[in-house]
Design a protein around this motif. Sequence first.
Motif, PDB file in Angstrom:
ATOM      1  N   SER A 394       0.855  -1.192   0.000  1.00 28.69           N
ATOM      2  CA  SER A 394       0.000   0.000   0.000  1.00 28.69           C
ATOM      3  C   SER A 394       0.889   1.238   0.000  1.00 28.69           C
ATOM      4  O   SER A 394       2.100   1.154   0.192  1.00 28.69           O
ATOM      5  CB  SER A 394      -0.911  -0.004   1.232  1.00 28.69           C
ATOM      6  N   ASN A 395       0.258   2.392  -0.214  1.00 23.12           N
ATOM      7  CA  ASN A 395       0.970   3.669  -0.203  1.00 23.12           C
ATOM      8  C   ASN A 395       2.124   3.692  -1.208  1.00 23.12           C
ATOM      9  O   ASN A 395       3.189   4.252  -0.941  1.00 23.12           O
ATOM     10  CB  ASN A 395       1.504   3.979   1.201  1.00 23.12           C
ATOM     11  N   ALA A 396       1.916   3.088  -2.376  1.00 21.44           N
ATOM     12  CA  ALA A 396       2.945   3.114  -3.404  1.00 21.44           C
ATOM     13  C   ALA A 396       3.204   4.548  -3.857  1.00 21.44           C
ATOM     14  O   ALA A 396       2.268   5.319  -4.079  1.00 21.44           O
ATOM     15  CB  ALA A 396       2.534   2.250  -4.594  1.00 21.44           C
ATOM     16  N   GLN A 397       4.487   4.910  -3.981  1.00 23.69           N
ATOM     17  CA  GLN A 397       4.862   6.269  -4.375  1.00 23.69           C
ATOM     18  C   GLN A 397       6.058   6.205  -5.319  1.00 23.69           C
ATOM     19  O   GLN A 397       6.975   5.401  -5.141  1.00 23.69           O
ATOM     20  CB  GLN A 397       5.265   7.084  -3.137  1.00 23.69           C
ATOM     21  N   PHE A 398       6.041   7.066  -6.332  1.00 22.63           N
ATOM     22  CA  PHE A 398       7.222   7.299  -7.150  1.00 22.63           C
ATOM     23  C   PHE A 398       8.000   8.457  -6.538  1.00 22.63           C
ATOM     24  O   PHE A 398       7.409   9.406  -6.011  1.00 22.63           O
ATOM     25  CB  PHE A 398       6.837   7.661  -8.586  1.00 22.63           C
ATOM     26  N   HIS A 399       9.330   8.386  -6.646  1.00 25.31           N
ATOM     27  CA  HIS A 399      10.180   9.450  -6.105  1.00 25.31           C
ATOM     28  C   HIS A 399      11.193   9.882  -7.156  1.00 25.31           C
ATOM     29  O   HIS A 399      11.807   9.041  -7.824  1.00 25.31           O
ATOM     30  CB  HIS A 399      10.918   8.980  -4.852  1.00 25.31           C
ATOM     31  N   ALA A 400      11.370  11.192  -7.290  1.00 22.14           N
ATOM     32  CA  ALA A 400      12.356  11.741  -8.215  1.00 22.14           C
ATOM     33  C   ALA A 400      12.995  12.960  -7.560  1.00 22.14           C
ATOM     34  O   ALA A 400      12.480  13.495  -6.572  1.00 22.14           O
ATOM     35  CB  ALA A 400      11.698  12.115  -9.540  1.00 22.14           C
ATOM     36  N   LEU A 401      14.130  13.391  -8.104  1.00 21.80           N
ATOM     37  CA  LEU A 401      14.842  14.546  -7.569  1.00 21.80           C
ATOM     38  C   LEU A 401      14.770  15.704  -8.552  1.00 21.80           C
ATOM     39  O   LEU A 401      14.954  15.524  -9.763  1.00 21.80           O
ATOM     40  CB  LEU A 401      16.300  14.192  -7.288  1.00 21.80           C
ATOM     41  N   ASN A 402      14.505  16.890  -8.020  1.00 21.18           N
ATOM     42  CA  ASN A 402      14.502  18.115  -8.797  1.00 21.18           C
ATOM     43  C   ASN A 402      15.498  19.060  -8.141  1.00 21.18           C
ATOM     44  O   ASN A 402      15.235  19.612  -7.077  1.00 21.18           O
ATOM     45  CB  ASN A 402      13.104  18.732  -8.828  1.00 21.18           C
ATOM     46  N   ASN A 403      16.697  19.173  -8.762  1.00 23.71           N
ATOM     47  CA  ASN A 403      17.787  19.955  -8.172  1.00 23.71           C
ATOM     48  C   ASN A 403      18.112  19.472  -6.755  1.00 23.71           C
ATOM     49  O   ASN A 403      18.343  20.279  -5.843  1.00 23.71           O
ATOM     50  CB  ASN A 403      17.441  21.444  -8.164  1.00 23.71           C
ATOM     51  N   GLY A 404      18.113  18.164  -6.590  1.00 20.88           N
ATOM     52  CA  GLY A 404      18.478  17.575  -5.307  1.00 20.88           C
ATOM     53  C   GLY A 404      17.366  17.503  -4.292  1.00 20.88           C
ATOM     54  O   GLY A 404      17.554  17.004  -3.189  1.00 20.88           O
ATOM     55  N   VAL A 405      16.182  18.006  -4.643  1.00 25.15           N
ATOM     56  CA  VAL A 405      15.034  18.011  -3.739  1.00 25.15           C
ATOM     57  C   VAL A 405      14.072  16.897  -4.152  1.00 25.15           C
ATOM     58  O   VAL A 405      13.723  16.775  -5.323  1.00 25.15           O
ATOM     59  CB  VAL A 405      14.319  19.377  -3.766  1.00 25.15           C
ATOM     60  N   ARG A 406      13.642  16.105  -3.190  1.00 28.00           N
ATOM     61  CA  ARG A 406      12.744  14.990  -3.492  1.00 28.00           C
ATOM     62  C   ARG A 406      11.343  15.471  -3.811  1.00 28.00           C
ATOM     63  O   ARG A 406      10.783  16.312  -3.113  1.00 28.00           O
ATOM     64  CB  ARG A 406      12.686  14.011  -2.308  1.00 28.00           C
ATOM     65  N   GLU A 407      10.788  14.901  -4.883  1.00 34.01           N
ATOM     66  CA  GLU A 407       9.392  15.103  -5.220  1.00 34.01           C
ATOM     67  C   GLU A 407       8.738  13.726  -5.313  1.00 34.01           C
ATOM     68  O   GLU A 407       9.209  12.861  -6.056  1.00 34.01           O
ATOM     69  CB  GLU A 407       9.261  15.856  -6.549  1.00 34.01           C
ATOM     70  N   SER A 408       7.677  13.510  -4.546  1.00 33.54           N
ATOM     71  CA  SER A 408       7.014  12.208  -4.488  1.00 33.54           C
ATOM     72  C   SER A 408       5.628  12.289  -5.093  1.00 33.54           C
ATOM     73  O   SER A 408       4.952  13.320  -4.992  1.00 33.54           O
ATOM     74  CB  SER A 408       6.916  11.731  -3.036  1.00 33.54           C
ATOM     75  N   GLN A 409       5.225  11.189  -5.709  1.00 34.30           N
ATOM     76  CA  GLN A 409       3.947  11.153  -6.411  1.00 34.30           C
ATOM     77  C   GLN A 409       3.237   9.831  -6.109  1.00 34.30           C
ATOM     78  O   GLN A 409       3.841   8.761  -6.202  1.00 34.30           O
ATOM     79  CB  GLN A 409       4.193  11.278  -7.914  1.00 34.30           C
ATOM     80  N   VAL A 410       1.962   9.900  -5.738  1.00 35.30           N
ATOM     81  CA  VAL A 410       1.182   8.702  -5.448  1.00 35.30           C
ATOM     82  C   VAL A 410       1.105   7.832  -6.696  1.00 35.30           C
ATOM     83  O   VAL A 410       0.898   8.318  -7.798  1.00 35.30           O
ATOM     84  CB  VAL A 410      -0.232   9.078  -4.965  1.00 35.30           C
ATOM     85  N   ALA A 411       1.301   6.517  -6.494  1.00 29.87           N
ATOM     86  CA  ALA A 411       1.282   5.556  -7.611  1.00 29.87           C
ATOM     87  C   ALA A 411       0.414   4.367  -7.227  1.00 29.87           C
ATOM     88  O   ALA A 411       0.872   3.223  -7.193  1.00 29.87           O
ATOM     89  CB  ALA A 411       2.702   5.111  -7.938  1.00 29.87           C
ATOM     90  N   SER A 412      -0.861   4.637  -6.927  1.00 25.19           N
ATOM     91  CA  SER A 412      -1.742   3.603  -6.390  1.00 25.19           C
ATOM     92  C   SER A 412      -1.905   2.423  -7.333  1.00 25.19           C
ATOM     93  O   SER A 412      -2.162   1.293  -6.893  1.00 25.19           O
ATOM     94  CB  SER A 412      -3.113   4.200  -6.049  1.00 25.19           C
ATOM     95  N   GLY A 413      -1.761   2.643  -8.634  1.00 21.34           N
ATOM     96  CA  GLY A 413      -1.892   1.543  -9.583  1.00 21.34           C
ATOM     97  C   GLY A 413      -0.810   0.493  -9.423  1.00 21.34           C
ATOM     98  O   GLY A 413      -0.940  -0.626  -9.929  1.00 21.34           O
ATOM     99  N   TYR A 414       0.265   0.856  -8.718  1.00 20.46           N
ATOM    100  CA  TYR A 414       1.382  -0.072  -8.535  1.00 20.46           C
ATOM    101  C   TYR A 414       1.406  -0.704  -7.144  1.00 20.46           C
ATOM    102  O   TYR A 414       2.396  -1.347  -6.782  1.00 20.46           O
ATOM    103  CB  TYR A 414       2.710   0.630  -8.837  1.00 20.46           C
TER     104      TYR A 414
END
Length: 480
Positions: A394-414
């Motif tokens: 549960s609580n699946a999330q994608f994570h990426a970095l934008n200029n070293g800052v984490r940005e997380s996005q809900v990925a409920s389909g996964y």
Amino acid sequence: MNMIEALDEAAEITLEDKATVEAAAQSYNRLSDSQKSLIGKEQKDKLEAALNALAAASAAGTSTGSGSTVDTSEISDNNSLAPLNLPAPLHTAFIASTGAQQHNPHIQLRTVDGKPALVDNQIGLIRTLEFNANDPVKLDGVVIANKNSVGEATTITFATPNSSISKVFSGGNSKEDISEQTGDDPNTYFSDVKSTLDPRIVENYKKLEAAKTTLEAAEKALAQAQKSGATEEALAAAQKTRDDALADKVKIETAYNNDRQLRSALAGETANAASALAYFKKDKNGLVFDKQFDGVYIIQFTDGTRIVLHDPAAAGWTYQTFAHYVDPKNGITHGYQSIGDETAVSAMPTSGTATYTGITTAYLVETGKADRQLTADVKAVADFAKKGLRFETSNAQFHALNNGVRESQVASGYNMKGSASWSANSNSFTGKVATADNQMTGQLLGKFYGAQAAEIGGTYGLQNADNSKQLIGGYGAKRP
């Protein structure tokens, strides 16, 4: 042909036969057309029937244990094992295991016959872990070329490439005092990595300083001999002493500089790897995503192999953890391996139930797109009498970095759901798992770790219908 012949008849195929059925199918698919023509129709039909039976067993949501079919949809934690109440590990704590880690659950994403494939019949990279009091992490070695300088066969020896290790978390890196490598006072220079090269660099630094002193003395002696009008023999002897001292100094200096360059490259690769990991970095408000994910050990090799070992103390684990690795020399794009002190088969509970909670990290690999980092929470319910297990995230999330800052996005389909089982006299389970949107399916592997099956850990690999997307990950969880 022998592998197909050894398969059970279709009516007897269960999920417990998954490994042997799929191994036979993979071997058949790797044959050329001319080779396939040598396989008789009866055997081809038997293999196809076995594959269909395996697919039917998976679709029914059943698993096998102790030779019988288990309906894992009915498993619930209604007869809980007594709580263990283990103390929380210190942040410096680490698991230690001398078991054969290659036999723990592992899975690799690599190219097979020009196409991406999820493979679980190749051994993992980590052999054993001895991590108490700075003991080494022991990993698989590489074979030195079995030829000498004139091309004759020699005895094969094994060596592990030079490597470094660093602990990385949201607060920074571990620090290694390397002042001794340049002769400076302690606590003058620090590095983010501890390297297998360090003792040799220090040794060669000391040898180099001694060689410089010897050369200086030899040059003074030569100059004195030239100035005093020494005999031709004395001058020649002084010259040779000076030349030998210079050659010795150059040889040691070359080795010293080469090792320092190798060390610098290891530190650079480690820094690059750390800067690419998004899931434990801070967001725009300086907050971490979840402390359970906050920490890894990065082990970097000079041959390009890298292992990112999840910090078990961050997740609160006493007996196991998992590792992500890449191995470019063997074509492994992503690999995951479960690691730990396994529960002895004789100590496996035979009754009772338990709920395990934990975390997973994974990579989503999609044709034509950049790889994406995924995290999720893990819940698994095991019934030791039925020898079956329900698995979900549960609580699946994608994570990426934008200029070293984490940005997380809900990925409920996964988010995922799956089931697995184990047989008598076993501490490992296998099963099937699928994403919430049913677009990806695959294999779930796991093992019980620690006293009284205190923890579980494992790996999984899923793909979509046309194999244009693969999801590969590792997980760990513990019970109360």
